[in-house]
Design a protein around this motif. Structure first.
Motif, PDB file in Angstrom:
ATOM      1  N   PRO A  63       0.764  -1.246   0.000  1.00 11.89           N
ATOM      2  CA  PRO A  63       0.000   0.000   0.000  1.00 11.89           C
ATOM      3  C   PRO A  63       0.800   1.303   0.000  1.00 11.89           C
ATOM      4  CG  PRO A  63      -0.938  -1.547   1.570  1.00 11.89           C
ATOM      5  CD  PRO A  63       0.382  -2.117   1.111  1.00 11.89           C
ATOM      6  N   LYS A  64       1.811   1.438   0.857  1.00 13.19           N
ATOM      7  CA  LYS A  64       2.418   2.768   1.025  1.00 13.19           C
ATOM      8  C   LYS A  64       3.821   2.658   1.607  1.00 13.19           C
ATOM      9  CE  LYS A  64       1.622   7.342   1.390  1.00 13.19           C
ATOM     10  NZ  LYS A  64       2.320   7.938   0.279  1.00 13.19           N
ATOM     11  N   VAL A  91      13.468 -10.277  -5.923  1.00 16.52           N
ATOM     12  CA  VAL A  91      12.362  -9.619  -5.237  1.00 16.52           C
ATOM     13  C   VAL A  91      12.149  -8.248  -5.869  1.00 16.52           C
ATOM     14  CG1 VAL A  91      11.554  -8.646  -3.043  1.00 16.52           C
ATOM     15  CG2 VAL A  91      12.825 -10.806  -3.063  1.00 16.52           C
ATOM     16  N   VAL A  92      10.892  -7.926  -6.152  1.00 17.40           N
ATOM     17  CA  VAL A  92      10.522  -6.618  -6.695  1.00 17.40           C
ATOM     18  C   VAL A  92       9.247  -6.176  -5.991  1.00 17.40           C
ATOM     19  CG1 VAL A  92       9.742  -5.356  -8.742  1.00 17.40           C
ATOM     20  CG2 VAL A  92      11.568  -7.062  -8.956  1.00 17.40           C
ATOM     21  N   GLY A  93       9.260  -4.943  -5.472  1.00 17.30           N
ATOM     22  CA  GLY A  93       8.079  -4.370  -4.839  1.00 17.30           C
ATOM     23  C   GLY A  93       7.420  -3.354  -5.745  1.00 17.30           C
ATOM     24  N   ILE A  94       6.103  -3.254  -5.674  1.00 20.41           N
ATOM     25  CA  ILE A  94       5.342  -2.291  -6.482  1.00 20.41           C
ATOM     26  C   ILE A  94       4.303  -1.617  -5.599  1.00 20.41           C
ATOM     27  CG2 ILE A  94       3.742  -1.962  -8.412  1.00 20.41           C
ATOM     28  CD1 ILE A  94       4.966  -4.358  -9.787  1.00 20.41           C
ATOM     29  N   SER A  95       4.241  -0.288  -5.700  1.00 17.40           N
ATOM     30  CA  SER A  95       3.149   0.470  -5.081  1.00 17.40           C
ATOM     31  C   SER A  95       2.829   1.655  -5.992  1.00 17.40           C
ATOM     32  CB  SER A  95       3.521   0.955  -3.674  1.00 17.40           C
ATOM     33  OG  SER A  95       4.318   2.117  -3.728  1.00 17.40           O
ATOM     34  N   VAL A  96       1.811   2.393  -5.622  1.00 20.85           N
ATOM     35  CA  VAL A  96       1.440   3.558  -6.419  1.00 20.85           C
ATOM     36  C   VAL A  96       2.205   4.810  -5.994  1.00 20.85           C
ATOM     37  CG1 VAL A  96      -0.843   2.636  -6.996  1.00 20.85           C
ATOM     38  CG2 VAL A  96      -0.581   4.114  -4.993  1.00 20.85           C
ATOM     39  N   ASP A  97       3.155   4.666  -5.076  1.00 25.60           N
ATOM     40  CA  ASP A  97       4.001   5.795  -4.670  1.00 25.60           C
ATOM     41  C   ASP A  97       4.929   6.185  -5.819  1.00 25.60           C
ATOM     42  OD1 ASP A  97       3.130   6.042  -1.935  1.00 25.60           O
ATOM     43  OD2 ASP A  97       4.237   4.214  -1.501  1.00 25.60           O
ATOM     44  N   SER A 117       7.410   2.149  -9.370  1.00 22.57           N
ATOM     45  CA  SER A 117       6.321   3.121  -9.250  1.00 22.57           C
ATOM     46  C   SER A 117       5.226   2.821 -10.263  1.00 22.57           C
ATOM     47  CB  SER A 117       6.849   4.542  -9.496  1.00 22.57           C
ATOM     48  OG  SER A 117       7.733   4.906  -8.482  1.00 22.57           O
ATOM     49  N   ASP A 118       4.064   2.530  -9.745  1.00 23.91           N
ATOM     50  CA  ASP A 118       2.867   2.273 -10.558  1.00 23.91           C
ATOM     51  C   ASP A 118       1.861   3.376 -10.246  1.00 23.91           C
ATOM     52  OD1 ASP A 118       0.971   0.991 -12.169  1.00 23.91           O
ATOM     53  OD2 ASP A 118       0.379  -0.405 -10.591  1.00 23.91           O
TER      54      ASP A 118
END
Length: 179
Positions: A63-64, A91-97, A117-118
């Motif tokens: 989420p954030k 490992v890859v992280g994705i959020s809308v930030d 960044s999405d």
């Protein structure tokens, strides 16, 4: 009069949320191809699904940046990265930030893997991992274990941040031991 107005607004919001939930994109199922993506990391470098072909990928949506649960999850992945990489996983992280937020988060907690960044939420939506409240978009805490052939091997839709990384390590060992 004000009470009726507030009830009407509440009813409209509940209806909007129910409508959006009913029309949310489906979550890809194990065995299906992982949805493609091209997103930038904190250094403005592009990452796409094809970059990870031939290896396991832990693609996690969160989420954030710099919130308690997201920090705990990211730091667990950081602390277990050696074990994950030993099993052939990235490992890859994705959020809308945005990229700036990711850069600060990664620097603060010394995260050695990319955070993508999405901002418009389109990739999260492809994975069924987007909560879209109109002007507010938030990625759900979903993780997808993607196999070397770029297919979904396992989905995690209820994540316990305190044990999630170890759960993935255990599942990777089991999946790799299977014929």
């Amino acid at each position: 009069m004000l009470k009726n107005f507030l009830l009407l607004i509440t009813a409209l919001l509940v209806s909007l949320l129910a409508f959006r939930a009913a029309h949310a994109a489906p979550v890809p199922t194990p065995g299906s191809p992982a949805p493609d993506f091209t997103l930038s990391d904190a250094k403005q470098e592009q990452h796409q699904l094809a970059d990870y072909a031939g290896q396991w990928l832990v693609l996690y949506f969160y989420p954030k940046d710099d919130t308690p649960g997201c920090t705990k999850q990211a730091c667990s992945f950081r602390d277990d990265l050696f074990q994950l990489e030993k099993l052939g996983a990235k490992v890859v992280g994705i959020s809308v930030d945005n990229a700036n937020s990711h850069a600060k988060f990664a620097e603060k907690y010394k995260l050695p893997f990319p955070l993508l960044s999405d901002i418009d939420g389109k990739v999260a939506e492809k994975y069924g991992a987007l909560t879209n409240l109109g002007v507010l978009k938030i990625a759900k805490r979903y993780t997808f274990l993607i196999n070397p052939k770029s297919n979904i091997a396992k989905t995690y839709l209820k994540v316990d941040t305190s044990r999630h990384s170890q759960e993935i390590i255990d599942d990777l060992k089991q999946l790799q031991a299977s014929p």
